[in-house]
Structures are given as C-alpha cells and as structure tokens.
Motif scaffolding. Sequence first.
Motif, PDB file in Angstrom:
ATOM      1  N   CYS A 204       4.061   1.429   3.103  1.00 33.65           N
ATOM      2  CA  CYS A 204       4.272   0.314   4.030  1.00 33.65           C
ATOM      3  C   CYS A 204       3.766  -0.972   3.389  1.00 33.65           C
ATOM      4  N   ILE A 205       4.268  -2.099   3.888  1.00 29.11           N
ATOM      5  CA  ILE A 205       3.845  -3.429   3.457  1.00 29.11           C
ATOM      6  C   ILE A 205       2.998  -4.023   4.573  1.00 29.11           C
ATOM      7  N   LEU A 206       1.776  -4.436   4.220  1.00 22.19           N
ATOM      8  CA  LEU A 206       0.850  -4.986   5.200  1.00 22.19           C
ATOM      9  C   LEU A 206       0.539  -6.435   4.863  1.00 22.19           C
TER      10      LEU A 206
ATOM     11  N   HIS B 118      -2.461  -8.669   4.625  1.00 23.38           N
ATOM     12  CA  HIS B 118      -3.863  -8.308   4.562  1.00 23.38           C
ATOM     13  C   HIS B 118      -4.740  -9.244   5.393  1.00 23.38           C
ATOM     14  N   LEU B 119      -4.238 -10.407   5.806  1.00 23.78           N
ATOM     15  CA  LEU B 119      -5.045 -11.301   6.637  1.00 23.78           C
ATOM     16  C   LEU B 119      -5.058 -10.844   8.091  1.00 23.78           C
ATOM     17  N   THR B 120      -3.924 -10.365   8.574  1.00 24.82           N
ATOM     18  CA  THR B 120      -3.825  -9.955   9.974  1.00 24.82           C
ATOM     19  C   THR B 120      -3.794  -8.447  10.144  1.00 24.82           C
ATOM     20  N   GLY B 121      -3.431  -7.717   9.079  1.00 24.67           N
ATOM     21  CA  GLY B 121      -3.327  -6.267   9.193  1.00 24.67           C
ATOM     22  C   GLY B 121      -2.046  -5.802   9.831  1.00 24.67           C
ATOM     23  N   ALA B 122      -1.111  -6.704  10.099  1.00 21.21           N
ATOM     24  CA  ALA B 122       0.150  -6.333  10.736  1.00 21.21           C
ATOM     25  C   ALA B 122       1.069  -5.667   9.716  1.00 21.21           C
ATOM     26  N   VAL B 123       1.769  -4.638  10.162  1.00 22.48           N
ATOM     27  CA  VAL B 123       2.703  -3.920   9.300  1.00 22.48           C
ATOM     28  C   VAL B 123       4.010  -4.697   9.246  1.00 22.48           C
ATOM     29  N   HIS B 124       4.419  -5.072   8.045  1.00 20.51           N
ATOM     30  CA  HIS B 124       5.673  -5.813   7.880  1.00 20.51           C
ATOM     31  C   HIS B 124       6.853  -4.864   7.862  1.00 20.51           C
ATOM     32  N   SER B 125       6.747  -3.791   7.091  1.00 22.00           N
ATOM     33  CA  SER B 125       7.811  -2.782   7.042  1.00 22.00           C
ATOM     34  C   SER B 125       7.209  -1.457   6.603  1.00 22.00           C
ATOM     35  N   GLU B 126       7.848  -0.384   6.988  1.00 26.30           N
ATOM     36  CA  GLU B 126       7.389   0.954   6.639  1.00 26.30           C
ATOM     37  C   GLU B 126       8.601   1.841   6.437  1.00 26.30           C
ATOM     38  N   LEU B 127       8.526   2.754   5.473  1.00 23.38           N
ATOM     39  CA  LEU B 127       9.662   3.596   5.135  1.00 23.38           C
ATOM     40  C   LEU B 127       9.174   4.991   4.797  1.00 23.38           C
ATOM     41  N   GLN B 128       9.833   5.985   5.368  1.00 22.22           N
ATOM     42  CA  GLN B 128       9.545   7.377   5.062  1.00 22.22           C
ATOM     43  C   GLN B 128      10.462   7.808   3.915  1.00 22.22           C
ATOM     44  N   LEU B 129       9.860   8.167   2.782  1.00 20.50           N
ATOM     45  CA  LEU B 129      10.640   8.500   1.595  1.00 20.50           C
ATOM     46  C   LEU B 129      11.054   9.960   1.551  1.00 20.50           C
ATOM     47  N   GLY B 130      10.251  10.841   2.134  1.00 23.46           N
ATOM     48  CA  GLY B 130      10.561  12.262   2.058  1.00 23.46           C
ATOM     49  C   GLY B 130      10.094  12.908   0.779  1.00 23.46           C
ATOM     50  N   GLU B 131       9.439  12.141  -0.108  1.00 22.61           N
ATOM     51  CA  GLU B 131       8.867  12.687  -1.338  1.00 22.61           C
ATOM     52  C   GLU B 131       7.632  11.885  -1.701  1.00 22.61           C
ATOM     53  N   THR B 132       6.859  12.401  -2.640  1.00 26.73           N
ATOM     54  CA  THR B 132       5.584  11.799  -2.983  1.00 26.73           C
ATOM     55  C   THR B 132       5.778  10.419  -3.599  1.00 26.73           C
ATOM     56  N   CYS B 133       4.990   9.468  -3.139  1.00 25.48           N
ATOM     57  CA  CYS B 133       4.981   8.107  -3.682  1.00 25.48           C
ATOM     58  C   CYS B 133       3.711   7.941  -4.499  1.00 25.48           C
ATOM     59  N   ARG B 134       3.854   7.659  -5.791  1.00 28.40           N
ATOM     60  CA  ARG B 134       2.699   7.599  -6.687  1.00 28.40           C
ATOM     61  C   ARG B 134       2.195   6.175  -6.917  1.00 28.40           C
ATOM     62  N   ASP B 135       3.091   5.207  -6.973  1.00 29.01           N
ATOM     63  CA  ASP B 135       2.658   3.837  -7.238  1.00 29.01           C
ATOM     64  C   ASP B 135       3.738   2.877  -6.757  1.00 29.01           C
ATOM     65  N   VAL B 136       3.315   1.666  -6.408  1.00 29.03           N
ATOM     66  CA  VAL B 136       4.234   0.615  -5.975  1.00 29.03           C
ATOM     67  C   VAL B 136       3.776  -0.694  -6.591  1.00 29.03           C
ATOM     68  N   VAL B 137       4.726  -1.580  -6.891  1.00 30.18           N
ATOM     69  CA  VAL B 137       4.392  -2.863  -7.501  1.00 30.18           C
ATOM     70  C   VAL B 137       5.474  -3.870  -7.121  1.00 30.18           C
TER      71      VAL B 137
ATOM     72  N   THR C 270       0.844  -1.186   0.000  1.00 31.55           N
ATOM     73  CA  THR C 270       0.000   0.000   0.000  1.00 31.55           C
ATOM     74  C   THR C 270       0.878   1.234   0.000  1.00 31.55           C
ATOM     75  N   GLY C 271       0.656   2.136  -0.931  1.00 33.25           N
ATOM     76  CA  GLY C 271       1.436   3.366  -1.003  1.00 33.25           C
ATOM     77  C   GLY C 271       0.579   4.562  -0.627  1.00 33.25           C
ATOM     78  N   PHE C 272       1.150   5.449   0.154  1.00 36.17           N
ATOM     79  CA  PHE C 272       0.460   6.657   0.570  1.00 36.17           C
ATOM     80  C   PHE C 272       1.247   7.842   0.037  1.00 36.17           C
ATOM     81  N   GLY C 273       0.601   8.670  -0.765  1.00 37.01           N
ATOM     82  CA  GLY C 273       1.287   9.815  -1.340  1.00 37.01           C
ATOM     83  C   GLY C 273       1.188  11.064  -0.511  1.00 37.01           C
TER      84      GLY C 273
END
Length: 466
Positions: free
Chosen positions: A14-16, A18-37, A5-8
């Motif tokens: 962050c990587i979630l 989806h069965l448990t909703g637990a956050v696997h990893s999260e990273l602050q980029l400091g710039e806009t994130c438009r898409d992730v794959v 899931t990317g938040f712009g």
Amino acid sequence: MEVLTGFGSDRSYCILRHLTGAVHSELQLGETCRDVVFLQDHSFYAVAQQKYAFIYDRDGVEIHKLKAHISPLRLEFLPYHWLLASVGSAGYLKYQDTSTGQLVAEHRTALGACSVLTQNPHNAVLYLGHQNGCVTLWTPNLPHPAVKVLAHLGPVSSVSVDPSEGGRYMATSGKDGSVKVWDCRNWKGAVREWNLRSGGEGDAEVEWSQKGILAVGSGGSVNMYTSPSIKTPHTSSSQPPLYLTHPLPSTSHRPITSLRFAPFQDVLTIGHAQGTSSILVPGAGDGGMDTSEGLDIYEGVKGRREREVRGLLDKIQPDMIALDSEFVGSLAPPSKLTTNSSGSSRATEIPFSRLPRAERLRVSGKADLTEEVYSDAESLEGDENGNGGPKRKEDREEREKRKMRGKGKSMKRYLRKQRKNVIDPAAVAIRAKLEKQKAERKAEIRKVKYGNKPEEKSAALDRFKR
C-alpha cells in the motif's frame, strides 16, 4: 511526501501518506512482495514480486511486466540516469533504462543470492552486500566489481551510504552482530567498529540521514549516532556515544525490518512486524531544498510534466557512472599509442594504429633502414654540397639493384605512385630524364643494327615491294 510500504506476509502493498497516515492506495498481489521503489516521481513505482518485477501507476494499474528481472529481491532506481537496477536470487545485477525500455547491462556477481542493495546518490554506484560477508561496488560499464571488500565474518544484513559528505562514508551491519563505518576513499579498514547494543547475533538495519545521523535498528530498539564520534578512527570496539534511542513498545513489534529517513524532514520511519512507526529525530533532515533539482512542494500536473521532460533531456548516460565522478570535464591523459609523424612538415601526434606501415615499423624498431629510397634530387643536392655525392649515388644504385622485383626499378614505382594531375618539378625532371635515356638506348640499338646508314623514311606500301 509519500511513503511506499511493502508487506510480504499478506501478499499486498500500500501507499501511505506518512504525515497523516492515510492510505492512498492498496493492492492485493496474490504473491510475495519483496521490495518496492518509486521511479522518476510518485506516479510510477516498481514492485519486486515472486517471479518478475512489475511497474504500476499510482492507482495500482499494471503498466509493464519486466521479464528480464527474474526473482528479484531488491530494487533501486537511479533518478539522474533513469535506470532501474535489480538483484535477485540468481545473483545477477541488471540495469534497465525506464525511458527506452532497453536492458543496459547485466552483471553476474558470482556470489550467490543477494538481498542487500543500495546506491551512492553522488556517483550512482551500487553497493551490494553478499552472504559471504563481502561488499561489492558495481557500475554499468564494468563487468567486474569496481571494489570488493570483506566487511564481516558472516552475511551482510544492511548497507547504507552517507549523503552528507559526498558519499565518502559507508555503514554496514552483519549477522555477526557488528556495525562498521568505512571510509570509501582508501578502503584500508573500518574507521569505527562496535557490537550491537541488543547483544548476540541477529539482523540489524542501518540508515544515514541527510545531515549525517546514523540510525541502527536491532532487537527492540533504534539507536542514533552522530559524527564526529562515528567517523573518527578508533582502535577499540567500544560503543560510540548515543545521540538518541527509541525502544519499541512491545516484543510483538519485533523484528525491525527497515529504516527510512524522510527527505528534508526530521522524521524517521521504522518498519516492523506490526506495520510502521514514525519518530522525530532533531537535526536529521536538510532544511535547504534545492528547487533547481525539480523539488517543488506546490508542484501541479503541468509542473510535473515539465520536470519529467527536463529530466529526459538532462539524462546522464550509463557510461559516465564511475567511482570518481570528478573525471567529467577533465582533460584526457596523453595516449601511449601516439607518436610524432616524421613524414609531415609539422610534428603532429597521430595514433599508432593510423600510421603507415613503414612508419609503424620504424617506431617499433623493426624497419630495414637499408631499403630507404633517395630521389635523384637528393643525390644531386649531395653532389653540389660536396657531402660525398658520388658515394651516395653508388649506394643508391646498389640499393635499387637489391630492390628489383622483376617489374621495374624503384624509380618507376616511385613515378607510378605520383598523381598525374599534380605538377611536381621533381617528377617532371625525372620523367624527362627517363625519356632521354630511352631515346639514347633506341639510337644505340639502331646504330648496332644498321651502322651509320641514314634512316630512311618508309611508306605504308613499301611492304609490297619485291
């Protein structure tokens, strides 16, 4: 399974699970994130950031910086070809091979910035939605779109391809407030068209499930439709019957930004202003998991490495991407630039470009048939058969006179072309005949010069006689 899931807005992703909703990893980029794959597996993923595209591992460590992908807006990964495709604000569609790092193709769409990109999982053709309402289909081996169709009267907001029937149907939504279902086999118009239930104009997200359920998210609700109601041709723009609807809890969750069905599960994940929500959609996922494709829920580190090696060995070349994937393994049609060579003993098809110059002129109708050369053996054969031998011999002599170029007759040119290490009865007979004619000419010259006086053998010292 994991959901990326990317938040712009807050410049993070962050990587979630989806069965448990637990956050696997999260990273602050400091710039806009438009898409992730995700790439070939969940160990690596690509992020479309404000200026370039970056590749990270599952722990958030930066692996590569793709400077060729400038200001990307959407990313898509082709798993069977190992190609990362991106389209940005400049309107360029780029393919990059993630196994070698080479930029395979770069196409200029000439339709401005593009923020809608999806793929057909059956033939790896990319579908782009543009601001002028057009939807274009692209392949790496074509510099122009394979198909271009005017889908909406306004900008296209979302495009999705149905994976349940071999990619035959495509759903589009536009900012004109309409949703359309297209048949990708004929492109003769929309099969079904209706207006959004939310009313008015706005962005709408469409997504197909593995079993052919179409989810349309607009306003404050998500509506699901099933076939055959949405795939049956219908003249009016009335609403098809609903299969399921899910309203958002409050207006603070608006707008809906994305919809994704979980593979092999009856789960739909909704992305909105407050994060993500998951709902159950019965009959959405395909229950039969194909383990030959490397899908193993109990896969370990060793199995993942082996699957990656098998994927590299079975990688499909970009040139094999086409609208009709059935051409692989079929016989090629006969080329129009082939002809039968008349000079060989058996009729074999030779490409026109590899034919001799005389043969090419003959095939194209530009050859001068008066320059055709006959050998003495053919002339003698004509005399024996009584098929106009003397006349044919005169014609041959006349043609030889016309072909004189100052360096010898055509017969001598014919003999020069013959290889000396090959014993050809015709060539040996012709050489003997020429030697005999040469000796007769020398005898005539001597007879004119010395008369009937017998030839005296001269010695080396005769030149000093007085």
